[in-house]
Design a protein around this motif. Structure first.
Motif: not given
Length: 179
Positions: A90-104
């Motif tokens: 029942q747990l659904h997670v998405a991380l949308v990465i952009h900006g300075s976090a792109a390097k991660d």
């Protein structure tokens, strides 16, 4: 006077003790995502609901050897809700990465070439992907930072843009969480 001072010291110590609690990780991700247990909250968690969260992650620590705490939020979200009895399905997670976090989302090899150190986020991102978290990199950020698809950690998905991914996920009933 000594008795009053002693009582005051004991009271302050008791207050600090009653509010200091140890964070706990798991049960979904044991290595990351520690959270505080909240005893008897007034606003109760409805454990029958499906929780779909998309985290908009645009920032990253300036220090290249430091874990991105915004990425770890995905692990915290999963662990805290599983700890109160919400089933993993029942747990659904998405991380949308952009900006300075792109390097991660760079592989250790690509990260080391650019920053002189291994990517501190690699293990966490791999674990998140393994438990079903969608990790999506903005194609616009990738191109503006010269990130090639083969430099991304396996399982990270490339999108046209963060804006596109955020709209599509929200159309799929994911709720946007922006810190």
């Amino acid at each position: 006077m000594k008795c009053i001072f002693f009582s005051l010291v004991l009271s302050i110590g008791a207050i600090n003790f009653s509010f200091s609690q140890e964070k706990v990780s798991g049960p979904i991700i044991n290595e990351y995502g520690k959270v505080f247990k909240v005893a008897n909250p007034d606003y109760k968690v409805d454990t029958s609901l499906e929780f779909k969260a998309v985290f908009d992650i645009a920032n990253s620590p300036d220090e290249e050897k430091k874990l991105n705490p915004y990425i770890e939020t995905g692990a915290r979200f999963l662990n805290m809700h599983a700890q109160v009895g919400i089933p993993k399905d029942q747990l659904h997670v998405a991380l949308v990465i952009h900006g300075s976090a792109a390097k991660d989302v760079l592989t250790d090899t690509a990260y080391e070439k650019k920053y002189g150190a291994k990517n501190p986020n690699t293990e966490l991102i791999k674990i998140l992907i393994d438990v079903g978290v969608k990790v999506i990199l903005c194609g616009q950020s990738a191109n503006s930072r010269g990130i090639q698809k083969e430099e991304m950690i396996r399982g990270v998905q490339l999108s046209l843009s963060a804006m596109t991914a955020l709209i599509q996920l929200q159309n799929e009933d994911y709720r946007l969480i922006k810190f």
